[in-house]
Design an enzyme around this catalytic site. Structure first.
Site, PDB file in Angstrom:
ATOM      1  N   GLY A 245      58.779  86.758  74.565  1.00  0.00           N
ATOM      2  CA  GLY A 245      60.213  86.579  74.386  1.00  0.00           C
ATOM      3  C   GLY A 245      60.765  85.601  75.402  1.00  0.00           C
ATOM      4  N   SER A 246      61.992  85.806  75.780  1.00  0.00           N
ATOM      5  CA  SER A 246      62.671  84.866  76.670  1.00  0.00           C
ATOM      6  C   SER A 246      62.214  85.041  78.114  1.00  0.00           C
ATOM      7  CB  SER A 246      64.187  85.066  76.589  1.00  0.00           C
ATOM      8  OG  SER A 246      64.553  86.284  77.216  1.00  0.00           O
ATOM      9  N   THR A 247      62.349  83.970  78.887  1.00  0.00           N
ATOM     10  CA  THR A 247      62.018  84.023  80.308  1.00  0.00           C
ATOM     11  C   THR A 247      62.907  85.023  81.032  1.00  0.00           C
ATOM     12  OG1 THR A 247      61.350  81.711  80.190  1.00  0.00           O
ATOM     13  CG2 THR A 247      61.752  82.621  82.384  1.00  0.00           C
ATOM     14  N   VAL A 249      64.310  87.813  79.912  1.00  0.00           N
ATOM     15  CA  VAL A 249      63.890  89.192  79.683  1.00  0.00           C
ATOM     16  C   VAL A 249      62.509  89.439  80.273  1.00  0.00           C
ATOM     17  CG1 VAL A 249      63.391  90.931  77.922  1.00  0.00           C
ATOM     18  CG2 VAL A 249      65.341  89.394  77.638  1.00  0.00           C
ATOM     19  N   GLY A 250      61.654  88.411  80.267  1.00  0.00           N
ATOM     20  CA  GLY A 250      60.339  88.550  80.878  1.00  0.00           C
ATOM     21  C   GLY A 250      60.426  88.954  82.346  1.00  0.00           C
ATOM     22  N   GLU A 268      54.335  86.086  77.511  1.00  0.00           N
ATOM     23  CA  GLU A 268      54.411  84.776  76.851  1.00  0.00           C
ATOM     24  C   GLU A 268      55.897  84.492  76.679  1.00  0.00           C
ATOM     25  OE1 GLU A 268      53.531  82.313  72.765  1.00  0.00           O
ATOM     26  OE2 GLU A 268      53.142  84.461  72.821  1.00  0.00           O
TER      27      GLU A 268
END
Length: 391
Positions: A245-247, A249-250, A268
């Site tokens: 997902g998004s950076t 949220v990562g 990822e």
């Protein structure tokens, strides 16, 4: 450019029955503990497709408990790799038998091209299962040559209970990218599909049970990131998390994992991928490849080639040909086999893309083509090209 209008005139939209809308925990479809549901919408029209049970922390706790019991005491991690492989092959065969239905689910959930789903996404998911089915009995350790008179060896074992958080852009492909190797290794798991695209994941849970995967091994809990996703990332009894997902949220996933039991995390995350075209490139080939890199899956792909750098000698010719190709791209109902680009996955993403187009205009970039919504309903946007973009 053909406008999108959601009209099924001239092509057939398959009849689709939504069969599975509840959480799948310990081999059964169940309501959420809270009784809550949320709506999944058809991006072709914006209309409600189904009401899905909304999992949160209480449901994740139940799913993890089932997965932990299945790992600590169940047969799956204790089977031979060959036996697990046979079941995964059967799972893949069942996916193949439902290609049209599964492709249609991803179309009404994510706006993905139906023809592409039948040709690539669903068969690709089945083949991922087959690949890892073949690997299941080939997970070997090593006997090590020691410098002293002692014996040393390595033994590879399943990590335990895994949490998989799946994105909305490739609901089938990413489901099997995460689930297949974990199943082959003997892990048990809790899968949280994206709230925009839960339908195919629930169907795959059903097929997994039909294939003979024991109860508790594969649990699917639809829900939202701040509730269900956070509960997975922070759970003390989950041994590893996989997130795509998004950076932004990562970072939250990694932080929650670190603050709980320091579980390892596989991420990822999003990007802004560049494509570089030099003067000696074949112009037609370059334009075709860039068009594919930019607009495949309506641009909803983490490796989309959305920044194009073209050397001066062919710049003008490249822009001209790329613009012509974008204008010829047919935007419309993804069930229509003549359509090249379907709708964005949901209203939020649709509005986000339009916001960035507006930012490009305000910051002085030149809008060459596109930039506007398409049709009277649904989440369709014209293929868009900016030039004179400042870094």
């Amino acid at each position: 450019m053909a406008a999108a209008n959601g009209d099924s005139k001239g092509f057939e939209v398959p009849k689709l029955e939504i069969k599975f809308t509840k959480l799948f925990i310990n081999g059964r479809f169940v309501d959420a503990v809270s009784g809550k549901t949320f709506e999944t919408r058809d991006p072709r029209t914006g209309e409600v497709t189904a009401k899905i049970a909304e999992g949160d922390k209480a449901d994740i706790d139940l799913a993890v408990k089932a997965a932990r019991e299945a790992f600590d005491h169940g047969p799956w991690p204790r089977m031979s790799g060959f036996a697990r492989g046979r079941i995964l092959h059967k799972f893949a065969d069942l996916v193949d038998q439902h290609v049209e239905e599964l492709a249609a689910l991803d179309t009404v959930d994510a706006g993905k091209l139906f023809a592409m789903g039948k040709l690539m996404d669903i068969p690709g998911g089945a083949n991922l299962l087959r690949y890892y089915a073949g690997a299941a009995d080939k997970i070997h350790g090593e006997t090590l040559k020691m410098s002293r008179p002692c014996h040393g060896y390595t033994l590879k074992e399943p990590v335990g209970v895994v949490g998989h958080i799946v994105p909305w852009n490739y609901p089938t492909t990413m489901f099997f990218f995460k689930v297949s190797p974990a199943l082959a290794a003997g892990c048990t798991m809790v899968v949280k599909p994206a709230e925009q695209t839960p339908l195919s994941a629930l169907f795959y849970a059903y097929l997994a049970k039909q294939a003979g995967i024991p109860d508790g091994v594969l649990n699917v809990v639809p829900g939202f990131g701040p509730t269900a996703g956070t509960a997975i990332s922070a759970h003390m009894d989950i041994d590893k998390v996989s997130f795509t997902g998004s950076t932004e949220v990562g970072r939250l996933v990694m932080e929650a994992a670190a603050k709980s039991n320091l579980k390892p995390v596989s991420l990822e995350l999003g990007g802004k991928s560049p494509v570089i075209v030099f003067d000696d490139a074949d112009l037609d080939t370059a334009v075709n490849l860039v068009h594919m890199a930019s607009y495949t899956n309506k641009g909803e792909i983490c490796v989309a080639g959305s920044r194009i750098y073209v050397q001066e000698g062919i710049y003008d010719a490249f822009v001209k040909k790329a613009t012509e190709m974008a204008k010829k791209s047919v935007v419309g109902d993804p069930f229509n086999p003549r359509v090249h680009q379907g709708p964005q996955v949901d209203k939020d993403q649709y509005e986000k893309v339009l916001k960035y187009i507006d930012i490009g205009k305000r910051e002085g970039a030149t809008l060459v083509t596109g930039g506007k919504p398409c049709g009277d309903n649904g989440y369709y946007i014209e293929p868009t090209i900016f030039t004179d973009v400042k870094a």
